[in-house]
Scaffold this active site. Sequence first.
Site: not given
Length: 433
Positions: A21, A93, A121, A165, A167, A312, A339
């Site tokens: 993903k 996210g 979030r 992070s 992201q 995760d 999350k």
Amino acid sequence: MNLCIRMCGELNGEVWVGGDKSITHRSLILGAIADGETIIHNYSHAEDCLSTVRCLKSMGIEIDVSKEWITIKGRGLYGLKEPEDVLDCGNSGTTIRLLAGLLAGQKFYSVLTGDDSLRKRPMKRVVEPLKLMGAEITSRNNCFAPLSMVGKKLKGIEYRLPVASAQVKSALMLAGLYADSNMILEEPVPTRDHTERLFEFFGLKFTNNGKKITVFPAQGFSGRIINIPNDISSAAFFVVLGLLTAREMVIKDTGVNPLRCGIIEILRQNGADIKFDKQRGLNNEPVANIIVKRSEIFPFTISGSLIPRLIDEIPVLAVLATQLKGISEIKDAKELRVKETDRISAICSELRRMGANIEETEDGMIIKGPTRLKGAACESYNDHRIAMSLAIAGLVAEGETIIKGADCINISFPEFINILKGVCGEECVQYQE
């Protein structure tokens, strides 16, 4: 949709969990701003990734999604068009944070939002550094989506991420492509490096000396053909199931990026029979078949720099810990509270419902085992990883486990239930209206 799970017997077989993903999101975005065509093979069919597809289409990118691959007609660094409506990131996210970095340097107005869960979030961690780069962003309560953005010419800055992070790092790397000078990033601990690997694969200029990442302003780059490995976070559910029940389970063609393999590392250290076979490289990513056999595993403690490498997988590791002889502890995982749901509270609550001896702490949990789990009616909290972790718990529990709202699994792993049926049999895994 509810999911009915019953105890399974000894398992044996092969599993193919589908494309990663995280890599799919990043490949879609880079393909959109590349020059020319990008083709993505073995993409993730997750709803989260389709949210990224929809947002890119809304900005004028031609994307053809077939069952086997995605074709993107890239429009170059400045080829995106102002969307006619709000960009809906769904539950993703990754979509909202990466697109925030991408859109901060575009020459138009845009608004990013998502579902109820996503709007709760924290976005301050990505908004603040983008503002330091000169981005014009307004957010709800100065922290939450929707994010209203007016694209500006960005400046390169040196920035140390206060929270590890991937992201946020990736969002800032994307923004750095549009900056007027070099962007320098420092992480408190290393996080998954799929963005760096794809930057290299696409020919984007950056350096990484192990402590700092320097992104150079982009001058344009060409589309590529990408073959995505299978997702280690999806594989994790079958790794745990295999360790508890399998004579041998082979999880095929899975990404074994060292910064994603914290679960494999901690389990091997504590006695798990897990081997890699047919190791090779695929588009800068290491890939292998993961071979798992039922094992006697010692209790484990997870903390510190290992947490970002298995964040995760913690809910399903908690399920495994209920079956181990002794006390397992997870610390430094407060990030789980922000999350899709508060995953610390959620997994502790539902496993206790099944009879587990599990104590919630501020930044993790303490699990005393082994416990003979008993089937129960459980809540998914509309969180895909909680729902799938409870499904694994149900397969080793006495009686029947009902997981309410299990359709949330489609957010990240729509093939999960059918694969589980194939491995365990339909008598163990059934839908319930």
